[in-house]
Structures are given as structure tokens and as C-alpha cells.
Enzyme design. Structure first.
Site, PDB file in Angstrom:
ATOM      1  N   ASP A  74       0.866  -1.183   0.000  1.00 50.20           N
ATOM      2  CA  ASP A  74       0.000   0.000   0.000  1.00 50.20           C
ATOM      3  C   ASP A  74       0.900   1.230   0.000  1.00 50.20           C
ATOM      4  OD1 ASP A  74      -2.340   1.606   0.235  1.00 50.20           O
ATOM      5  OD2 ASP A  74      -1.985   1.779   2.388  1.00 50.20           O
ATOM      6  N   GLU A 119      -3.222  -1.927  -4.784  1.00 51.21           N
ATOM      7  CA  GLU A 119      -4.465  -1.302  -5.210  1.00 51.21           C
ATOM      8  C   GLU A 119      -4.141  -0.257  -6.262  1.00 51.21           C
ATOM      9  OE1 GLU A 119      -6.725   0.266  -1.966  1.00 51.21           O
ATOM     10  OE2 GLU A 119      -7.287  -1.714  -1.234  1.00 51.21           O
ATOM     11  N   ASP A 138      -2.049   0.931   7.438  1.00 57.20           N
ATOM     12  CA  ASP A 138      -1.359   0.841   6.147  1.00 57.20           C
ATOM     13  C   ASP A 138      -0.991  -0.612   5.835  1.00 57.20           C
ATOM     14  OD1 ASP A 138      -1.018   3.774   5.404  1.00 57.20           O
ATOM     15  OD2 ASP A 138      -0.159   3.738   7.405  1.00 57.20           O
TER      16      ASP A 138
END
Lengths: 162, 162
Positions: free
Chosen positions: B7, B65, B137
């Protein structure tokens, strides 16, 4: 003092190498075509081709224009990815990276902060004595390299970590 | 099948390693703090720390992502730079990179595409049997890794170029 200027884009990345002495001497320029492949492949092309340029021309610094995120978020994202790949290639080779605001570069080169790419290219060709056709992406890369060499004393280095 | 989820952020980058077999086994998680140094230094930290993680845990894929540029252009620029650094580390190591839409990941994990980070973290801890405090996170990184392992057959690979 030899510098590599880079104009990172998500489809085409321009570059230019200039030697600054008493005058300005252009060593090389060109464009890296990234093709329409997946993102990792395009970022890898920028990273590896910039690394090749550093090996071939041995500049003492890498200079780029800041990405000004006034445009569409999607464009800012893509430019950020491309710019990051070019900056990483410099960092991996222990070279200082300098970033300049595009308006500042255009103002200094043409006397007009909102000069078109064509107006900037005209001045770049004039200052470097380039007679050949010059791709606009390469011209943008050369313009920031010229700006750096003409203003290096009053600018702050963004030193790379290695 | 072992995957590294990342991330990327401009200040903190989360990571998580999961092994998928008949079940899901969490191998490691954590955060990379990038500090407030200049941009090349922060990007270099992401690139080199992700490279270290690849050496240490030997995953077969890296998953992230997608950055959805609905937010401010400046945020999209910074996330693009950070994401590019993580993707490049995977590409340099010849690993495939998979990108998933955040809504898709949250929907699959919590049944709700707009789930909060806390709701996602709750499900991640439940699915992986994590009792300890889990930084958000790292939880986001683990969530996309879980999603990948549960959906790998129907997703397209963004193969890396090396």
C-alpha cells in the site's frame, strides 16, 4: 559540468545531455517511446533507458521539470509514475536530482512563462545551435538542462540518498 | 503461492506477505516510514525496502491497489510516484504485478465497497487470525493480498517485463 535533462511522459519521455563550460554544448538528445504495454513495462523502460543514458554520458546531475498538478488527477497520476521512475534511476546511480518549476524555465528561456512548446523549442535550438528537427519532448528536456546550467548557483539541490 | 501486498503512500508505505494454500497464512507485515526528506530519498526508500522484502520473502507476485485519481491532483501525483517506485522494484526482480480497484477489494472483504479502513482491518485480522495491533497501512496491503489469493484465477496479470 554535464547534465541530463529528462521530460518524463506516460507515452514518450524526452531527454537531452548538455555540457556547460564557458558556453553550452549539446551532447545528445532523443526520445524514449514507451509503447502501449502494461504499466510495469512502461515504467521499466523509463528506468532502464535512463540508467543506460547515465552509463553512456556520465552526467553529474539529473534535472527535470516539476509536475504541476493543475491538470486532471489521472494525468497527474501518470506523470507522477513516469517522473518517479526517472528520479529512481538517478537515485540508484547516486546522482543529485534537481526539479524546476516549468514556468520558471520558460520565463528564463523565452521571457514568457506561458510560452508554447514551439516557442521554447525555437529558443533551445537557437541557444544550442541545433539545425536539425528537434522533437518537442527532447526540446523540453534540453530546456530544463539549459536552465539548470545557467542558474545552478542559486538553486537548491535535491540530493539523492546514495 | 506467496504474494507481497503493498500500500504505497508518500509518507508511509504498508506491506504484507501472505501464503495461500488450502487456507491463508500471514508471513509478515509492517510499514516503511519514508520520513520528511527530499523526494528522491523517499522514492529510493520505497524501491530499496521493497527490493529487500522480495529478497527476504521470495513472493511469486506483487499486488497493489490501483490509485484512483478522484482525489486532488497533488495527491494523485504523490501516490503515482510512490506506486511507481514499488512497481519498479517488482519489475526489476522479474515478478508479475497485479493491480486491483480498491472498491472491488473492500466489497469482497467486507461486503461493502465503501468500507472504512477500520472495517477492512477488522476483517483482515479475522481472516488471518491476527491478534496483535495492526497498522492500517499494513492492513490495506494485506487486504489486497488476500483479495488476490482468493480471486487469482479470474484476474488478468499485469506481467512485468523482465
Amino acid at each position: 559540468m554535464r547534465v541530463l535533462g529528462i521530460d518524463p511522459g506516460s507515452r514518450v519521455t524526452g531527454f537531452g545531455v548538455i555540457e556547460g563550460g564557458p558556453g553550452l554544448e549539446v551532447i545528445s538528445w532523443g526520445v524514449i517511446r514507451l509503447g502501449g504495454g502494461p504499466l510495469p513495462e512502461r515504467l521499466w523502460k523509463i528506468f532502464s533507458r535512463v540508467t543506460d543514458l547515465l552509463m553512456e554520458f556520465r552526467p553529474q546531475a539529473v534535472v527535470l521539470e516539476e509536475v504541476i498538478p493543475e491538470t486532471f488527477p489521472r494525468a497527474a497520476l501518470r506523470l507522477g509514475q513516469a517522473q518517479g521512475a526517472a528520479i529512481l534511476a538517478a537515485a540508484q546511480n547516486g546522482l543529485p536530482v534537481y526539479l524546476y518549476h516549468p514556468l520558471e524555465v520558460k520565463q528564463a528561456l523565452t521571457g514568457y512563462g506561458n510560452a508554447s512548446k514551439e516557442q521554447t523549442a525555437y529558443m533551445v535550438k537557437y541557444l544550442l545551435g541545433i539545425k536539425e528537427r528537434l522533437p518537442l519532448d527532447a526540446s523540453d528536456a534540453l530546456s530544463v538542462a539549459i536552465y539548470h546550467l545557467q542558474n545552478i548557483k542559486r538553486e537548491e539541490a535535491w540530493c539523492s540518498p546514495k
